[in-house]
Motif scaffolding. Sequence first.
Motif, PDB file in Angstrom:
ATOM      1  N   VAL A   1       0.828  -1.206   0.000  1.00 22.90           N
ATOM      2  CA  VAL A   1       0.000   0.000   0.000  1.00 22.90           C
ATOM      3  C   VAL A   1       0.863   1.257   0.000  1.00 22.90           C
ATOM      4  O   VAL A   1       1.967   1.265   0.543  1.00 22.90           O
ATOM      5  N   SER A   2       0.343   2.296  -0.634  1.00 21.69           N
ATOM      6  CA  SER A   2       0.971   3.611  -0.597  1.00 21.69           C
ATOM      7  C   SER A   2      -0.059   4.574  -0.017  1.00 21.69           C
ATOM      8  O   SER A   2      -1.177   4.667  -0.520  1.00 21.69           O
ATOM      9  N   LEU A   3       0.313   5.268   1.066  1.00 18.48           N
ATOM     10  CA  LEU A   3      -0.562   6.246   1.718  1.00 18.48           C
ATOM     11  C   LEU A   3       0.125   7.597   1.710  1.00 18.48           C
ATOM     12  O   LEU A   3       1.296   7.704   2.067  1.00 18.48           O
ATOM     13  N   GLN A   4      -0.625   8.622   1.315  1.00 25.53           N
ATOM     14  CA  GLN A   4      -0.089   9.980   1.341  1.00 25.53           C
ATOM     15  C   GLN A   4      -1.146  10.897   1.912  1.00 25.53           C
ATOM     16  O   GLN A   4      -2.337  10.730   1.636  1.00 25.53           O
TER      17      GLN A   4
ATOM     18  N   ASP B   1      -6.066  18.011   4.277  1.00 24.81           N
ATOM     19  CA  ASP B   1      -7.163  17.144   4.710  1.00 24.81           C
ATOM     20  C   ASP B   1      -7.524  16.110   3.642  1.00 24.81           C
ATOM     21  O   ASP B   1      -8.628  15.574   3.617  1.00 24.81           O
ATOM     22  N   ALA B   2      -6.576  15.823   2.749  1.00 23.17           N
ATOM     23  CA  ALA B   2      -6.778  14.828   1.704  1.00 23.17           C
ATOM     24  C   ALA B   2      -5.861  13.630   1.952  1.00 23.17           C
ATOM     25  O   ALA B   2      -4.700  13.794   2.312  1.00 23.17           O
ATOM     26  N   VAL B   3      -6.409  12.444   1.770  1.00 24.75           N
ATOM     27  CA  VAL B   3      -5.649  11.204   1.927  1.00 24.75           C
ATOM     28  C   VAL B   3      -5.720  10.445   0.603  1.00 24.75           C
ATOM     29  O   VAL B   3      -6.807  10.254   0.053  1.00 24.75           O
ATOM     30  N   THR B   4      -4.555  10.040   0.082  1.00 26.90           N
ATOM     31  CA  THR B   4      -4.488   9.283  -1.162  1.00 26.90           C
ATOM     32  C   THR B   4      -3.985   7.879  -0.862  1.00 26.90           C
ATOM     33  O   THR B   4      -2.983   7.708  -0.161  1.00 26.90           O
ATOM     34  N   ILE B   5      -4.688   6.883  -1.412  1.00 34.33           N
ATOM     35  CA  ILE B   5      -4.380   5.470  -1.151  1.00 34.33           C
ATOM     36  C   ILE B   5      -4.230   4.736  -2.477  1.00 34.33           C
ATOM     37  O   ILE B   5      -5.051   4.892  -3.373  1.00 34.33           O
ATOM     38  N   SER B   6      -3.188   3.912  -2.584  1.00 31.75           N
ATOM     39  CA  SER B   6      -3.020   2.962  -3.684  1.00 31.75           C
ATOM     40  C   SER B   6      -2.690   1.623  -3.052  1.00 31.75           C
ATOM     41  O   SER B   6      -1.749   1.529  -2.264  1.00 31.75           O
TER      42      SER B   6
END
Length: 146
Positions: A44-47, A51-56
């Motif tokens: 997983v990649s979390l950034q 107030d934004a969260v990006t997930i792959s």
Amino acid sequence: MFEQTIETSETPHVLIDECLGDLIVRGAVQSQVTVRLRNGSREVSLQREGDAVTISARTDCYVICPVGAALTIHTVRGDLKLKEIQGQITIGTVYGDVALRTVGPTALEQTQGDLSARQVTGDLQVHAVAGDARIRGVGGILSVEG
């Protein structure tokens, strides 16, 4: 099992860029985003930016986020299940089935599987469903194309 929690507001923007397996997203009364995977953190990649969260995710993924979150999902290679998310939901391509339960206004570009939607508060716009569609309880405008 891998689990990571990121503190947010009650109305963050959660962007799921890609999930290579099944994806489940559930809303909860909390001010954080929690991501769970069966495998380790390399899947997983979390950034976080403001107030934004990006997930792959490169495997099946389970996400718990605030009920008021705005949710954008670009690609899901497996099935997608969304429950109790009241913010604006935008979904790109899902290669499996899509199940929506007690969600806010939703736009779905396409699913290669079946669509099941119940209790949509607001509009539901669906551009393409390859399988069957079962829809009940849309509080706004319902638009389903091919």
